[in-house]
Write a protein that holds these residues in place. Structure first.
Motif, mmCIF file in Angstrom:
data_model
loop_
_atom_site.group_PDB
_atom_site.id
_atom_site.type_symbol
_atom_site.label_atom_id
_atom_site.label_comp_id
_atom_site.label_asym_id
_atom_site.label_seq_id
_atom_site.Cartn_x
_atom_site.Cartn_y
_atom_site.Cartn_z
ATOM 1 N N ALA A 280 53.404 -1.976 103.977
ATOM 2 C CA ALA A 280 54.173 -2.789 103.647
ATOM 3 C C ALA A 280 53.894 -4.301 103.807
ATOM 4 N N VAL A 281 54.553 -5.402 103.351
ATOM 5 C CA VAL A 281 53.995 -6.792 103.539
ATOM 6 C C VAL A 281 54.333 -7.299 104.748
ATOM 7 N N ASP A 282 53.481 -7.669 105.583
ATOM 8 C CA ASP A 282 53.713 -8.399 107.032
ATOM 9 C C ASP A 282 54.175 -9.725 106.692
ATOM 10 N N GLU A 283 55.289 -10.235 106.926
ATOM 11 C CA GLU A 283 55.757 -11.487 106.386
ATOM 12 C C GLU A 283 55.196 -12.649 107.465
ATOM 13 N N THR A 284 54.825 -12.309 108.676
ATOM 14 C CA THR A 284 54.404 -13.263 109.569
ATOM 15 C C THR A 284 53.130 -13.720 108.892
ATOM 16 N N MET B 42 46.929 -16.514 93.720
ATOM 17 C CA MET B 42 47.094 -17.934 93.808
ATOM 18 C C MET B 42 46.788 -18.192 95.410
ATOM 19 N N LEU B 43 47.293 -17.345 96.408
ATOM 20 C CA LEU B 43 47.207 -17.450 97.835
ATOM 21 C C LEU B 43 45.541 -17.424 98.097
ATOM 22 N N TYR B 44 44.913 -16.419 97.470
ATOM 23 C CA TYR B 44 43.262 -16.376 97.422
ATOM 24 C C TYR B 44 42.575 -17.471 96.946
ATOM 25 N N ALA B 45 42.923 -17.717 95.751
ATOM 26 C CA ALA B 45 42.341 -19.055 95.263
ATOM 27 C C ALA B 45 42.721 -20.371 96.116
ATOM 28 N N SER B 46 43.733 -20.604 96.603
ATOM 29 C CA SER B 46 43.988 -21.549 97.449
ATOM 30 C C SER B 46 43.493 -21.955 98.751
ATOM 31 N N THR B 47 43.345 -20.726 99.355
ATOM 32 C CA THR B 47 42.899 -20.557 100.867
ATOM 33 C C THR B 47 41.550 -20.114 100.889
ATOM 34 N N LEU B 48 40.960 -19.476 99.782
ATOM 35 C CA LEU B 48 39.745 -18.902 99.886
ATOM 36 C C LEU B 48 39.663 -17.657 100.706
ATOM 37 N N GLU B 49 40.652 -17.332 101.334
ATOM 38 C CA GLU B 49 40.661 -16.163 102.049
ATOM 39 C C GLU B 49 41.179 -14.943 101.440
ATOM 40 N N ASP B 50 40.798 -14.013 101.964
ATOM 41 C CA ASP B 50 41.385 -12.437 101.337
ATOM 42 C C ASP B 50 42.814 -12.367 101.837
ATOM 43 N N PRO B 51 43.686 -12.261 101.140
ATOM 44 C CA PRO B 51 45.146 -12.054 100.938
ATOM 45 C C PRO B 51 45.487 -10.613 101.266
ATOM 46 N N LEU B 52 44.563 -9.592 101.142
ATOM 47 C CA LEU B 52 44.786 -8.287 101.418
ATOM 48 C C LEU B 52 45.340 -7.945 102.841
ATOM 49 N N ILE B 53 45.150 -9.069 103.717
ATOM 50 C CA ILE B 53 45.674 -8.760 105.303
ATOM 51 C C ILE B 53 46.978 -9.153 105.390
ATOM 52 N N ILE B 54 47.952 -9.490 104.289
ATOM 53 C CA ILE B 54 49.243 -9.730 104.224
ATOM 54 C C ILE B 54 49.787 -8.109 104.338
ATOM 55 N N TYR B 55 48.962 -6.957 103.912
ATOM 56 C CA TYR B 55 49.439 -5.685 103.768
ATOM 57 C C TYR B 55 49.129 -5.004 105.229
ATOM 58 N N LYS B 56 50.194 -4.292 105.493
ATOM 59 C CA LYS B 56 50.125 -3.607 106.827
ATOM 60 C C LYS B 56 51.124 -2.461 106.931
ATOM 61 N N ASN B 57 50.168 -1.261 107.178
ATOM 62 C CA ASN B 57 51.298 -0.036 107.349
ATOM 63 C C ASN B 57 52.222 0.229 106.005
ATOM 64 N N TYR C 290 47.248 -5.610 94.461
ATOM 65 C CA TYR C 290 48.357 -6.485 95.149
ATOM 66 C C TYR C 290 49.751 -5.914 94.806
ATOM 67 N N LEU C 291 50.137 -5.152 95.242
ATOM 68 C CA LEU C 291 51.359 -4.428 95.245
ATOM 69 C C LEU C 291 52.565 -5.119 95.761
ATOM 70 N N SER C 292 53.733 -5.309 94.873
ATOM 71 C CA SER C 292 54.889 -5.902 95.455
ATOM 72 C C SER C 292 55.608 -5.240 96.428
ATOM 73 N N PRO C 293 56.503 -5.793 97.144
ATOM 74 C CA PRO C 293 57.469 -5.243 98.159
ATOM 75 C C PRO C 293 58.335 -4.043 97.321
ATOM 76 N N GLY C 294 58.725 -4.256 95.979
ATOM 77 C CA GLY C 294 59.373 -3.220 95.449
ATOM 78 C C GLY C 294 58.745 -2.150 94.988
ATOM 79 N N GLN C 295 57.281 -2.369 94.812
ATOM 80 C CA GLN C 295 56.343 -1.303 94.375
ATOM 81 C C GLN C 295 56.079 -0.397 95.859
ATOM 82 N N LEU C 296 55.975 -0.905 96.771
ATOM 83 C CA LEU C 296 55.608 -0.535 98.102
ATOM 84 C C LEU C 296 56.886 0.360 98.562
#
Length: 293
Positions: free
Chosen positions: A230-234, A213-228, A181-187
């Protein structure tokens, strides 16, 4: 004498490659049935021996209810064909269950955490993070598998950046490991080549805990926020909206604040936990019953 006493009171369970700690030898105390993991840390020069010994001495004084205790260590000098080296065998508390396993069990049952449970997990980690930061320590990888739990549902984090051989999510990513779960600064630093890290290690920890906490709250894998790279803000905002739909504005707002793209705007562990003046001894209150227990 200390090792002899240890082997008299503890029974060997197994050796394994633990994703939280690397290679360990696992023992169980005969009387209490509590687990202890033995982790070997090799030092190849006098400077690293001295640094490791100093860090261990400091780590063993840490006292926080949500941080795994380093119980002790043994130093052994090794002579080999390539010269001498020293191995520190570190004794630390260990639990098998973790937040990742808990989430997976709940995914199968579609059993969401209550807000009280999530607040307990989050506040435990925030308080531990603030305590670490006050002592000049950063965790390095706040993914769910590194948030350990005992049978009573109490939450613990380890001194991950010291105990894990790859140190942190940055080192793991550079070593080819996926799913950090890399931060935008790390990316952003990675796009510059990854050789001169300029990101704030503590705020990178806040970010990775927020993604957990996104993962725990939604029970959905949050890795899809990462794209190319970077973080896909949408996609990130859609996850945050999912938290807002199921939990209170206060809880959702705290998680959203941890996921500020701008590192300077992202809060610290201390401000999030409300801890003041280095007093972090009480820990978060609560706990919960594990799914299926």
């Amino acid at each position: 004498d200390g090792l002899k006493g240890f082997y008299e009171n503890f029974e060997f369970v197994r050796s394994e490659e633990d994703p939280r700690f690397g290679a360990i030898n696992l023992f169980i105390e005969k009387s209490s049935k509590k687990y202890v993991a033995l982790i070997n840390k090799k030092c190849v020069d006098l400077e690293s021996v001295s640094t490791t010994r100093e860090k261990l001495a400091a780590r063993m004084t840490l006292n926080h209810p949500n941080i795994l205790k380093i119980i002790g260590y043994v130093r052994k000098e090794d002579e080999g064909m390539c010269g001498s080296s020293d191995t520190f065998t570190i004794f630390t508390e260990w639990y098998e269950h973790d937040l990742e396993l808990e989430i997976q069990q709940r995914q199968a049952k579609k059993e969401f955490f209550s807000e009280a449970e999530l607040n307990y997990i989050l506040n435990s980690c925030l308080d531990a993070g603030a305590y670490f930061e006050a002592n000049g320590i950063y965790h390095g990888d706040y993914r769910p598998l590194n948030i350990l739990m005992n049978e009573g549902g109490n939450v613990y984090v380890a001194d991950h950046s010291f105990l894990h051989p790859l140190i942190d999510d940055w080192g793991k990513h550079l070593g080819g490991q996926k799913g950090c779960y890399l931060s935008p600064g790390q990316l952003a630093d990675l796009k510059k080549g990854g050789y001169n890290a300029t990101y704030d290690v503590y705020k990178a920890d806040v970010w990775s805990l927020g993604v957990s906490m996104l993962y725990a709250s939604t029970l959905e894998d949050p890795l899809i926020i990462y794209k190319n790279g970077a973080v896909d803000e949408t996609v990130l905002n859609s996850f945050i909206q999912g938290v807002q739909q199921n939990y209170s504005a206060g809880f959702a707002g705290k998680v959203a604040s941890m996921l500020q793209i701008n590192e300077e705007a992202r809060p610290t562990f201390t401000s999030l936990s409300g801890a003041q003046g280095g007093s972090f001894q009480t820990g978060a209150q609560g706990g919960f019953q594990q799914s299926g227990s």
